[in-house]
Design an enzyme around this catalytic site. Structure first.
Site, short mmCIF file in Angstrom:
data_model
loop_
_atom_site.label_atom_id
_atom_site.label_comp_id
_atom_site.label_asym_id
_atom_site.label_seq_id
_atom_site.Cartn_x
_atom_site.Cartn_y
_atom_site.Cartn_z
N ASP A 208 0.85 -1.20 0.00
CA ASP A 208 0.00 0.00 0.00
C ASP A 208 0.88 1.25 0.00
O ASP A 208 1.87 1.33 0.73
CB ASP A 208 -0.91 -0.01 1.23
CG ASP A 208 -2.06 0.96 1.10
OD1 ASP A 208 -3.22 0.51 1.03
OD2 ASP A 208 -1.81 2.19 1.06
N ASN B 298 -13.01 -3.48 2.53
CA ASN B 298 -13.91 -2.34 2.65
C ASN B 298 -14.90 -2.36 1.49
O ASN B 298 -14.50 -2.62 0.35
CB ASN B 298 -13.13 -1.02 2.65
CG ASN B 298 -12.25 -0.86 3.88
OD1 ASN B 298 -12.61 -1.32 4.96
ND2 ASN B 298 -11.10 -0.24 3.71
N GLY C 66 -15.79 2.53 3.81
CA GLY C 66 -14.47 3.15 3.68
C GLY C 66 -13.74 2.79 2.40
O GLY C 66 -12.52 2.96 2.31
N GLN C 67 -14.48 2.31 1.39
CA GLN C 67 -13.83 1.92 0.13
C GLN C 67 -13.51 3.17 -0.69
O GLN C 67 -14.40 4.00 -0.95
CB GLN C 67 -14.73 0.97 -0.68
CG GLN C 67 -14.04 0.44 -1.92
CD GLN C 67 -14.86 -0.63 -2.66
OE1 GLN C 67 -16.00 -0.92 -2.30
NE2 GLN C 67 -14.26 -1.21 -3.68
N HIS D 65 -10.15 -5.38 -3.10
CA HIS D 65 -8.80 -5.62 -2.60
C HIS D 65 -8.89 -6.02 -1.14
O HIS D 65 -9.72 -5.51 -0.39
CB HIS D 65 -7.93 -4.37 -2.75
CG HIS D 65 -8.58 -3.10 -2.30
ND1 HIS D 65 -9.50 -2.42 -3.06
CD2 HIS D 65 -8.47 -2.40 -1.14
CE1 HIS D 65 -9.91 -1.35 -2.42
NE2 HIS D 65 -9.31 -1.32 -1.23
N LEU D 66 -8.02 -6.92 -0.77
CA LEU D 66 -7.93 -7.37 0.62
C LEU D 66 -6.70 -6.73 1.24
O LEU D 66 -5.58 -6.90 0.73
CB LEU D 66 -7.83 -8.90 0.66
CG LEU D 66 -7.71 -9.55 2.05
CD1 LEU D 66 -8.89 -9.18 2.94
CD2 LEU D 66 -7.60 -11.07 1.91
#
Ligand code: AMP
Length: 113
Positions: free
Chosen positions: A29, A86, A92-93, A99-100
């Site tokens: 990330d 999310n 909160g996406q 995605h994990l």
């Protein structure tokens, strides 16, 4: 398609990729929330968890098992880690390609914010 993660998959945007195979890619990330923060995504564009069907069970399983394998490789499996999906605005996406999140390397809090 104007999808940030599809652009990473296409090599149009750089990413620190830690794992990839025919079905999934995992990369660090860009704004890590923990010492280890990796995203595992499917190569196929799926906007949200709400778009999954029963036929996607093997893919979701593969994403989860990729994350647990990466947790072991990153040395955070024994101490513990958190996996987060999310979904949509209140979940909160921010990026609409599922995605994990694999987060570890520090103690996590509960309940989440
Ligand atoms: P979410 O809020 O669940 O949609 O998470 C999206 C995540 O993507 C956030 O943790 C961002 O920091 C991360 N992110 C956004 N752009 C990039 C990028 N170019 N490379 C890696 N991670 C990114």
């Amino acid at each position: 398609m104007d999808c940030l993660f599809c652009k990473i998959l296409a090599g149009e945007i750089p990413a620190d990729i830690v794992y990839e195979d025919d079905h999934v890619v995992a990369f660090r990330d860009v704004n890590p929330q923990a010492p280890t923060h990796i995203l595992v995504i499917p190569r196929r564009h799926i906007a949200t968890l709400n778009d999954l069907s029963q036929e996607d069970g093997a893919l979701i399983s593969h994403i989860c098992l990729t994350a647990t394998q990466l947790a072991a490789e990153q040395g955070i499996a024994d101490d513990g880690y958190r996996l987060v999906w999310n979904c949509n605005a209140q979940g909160g996406q921010a990026v609409y390609h599922i995605h994990l999140h694999l987060c570890g390397g520090r103690a996590m809090h509960w309940p989440p914010g």
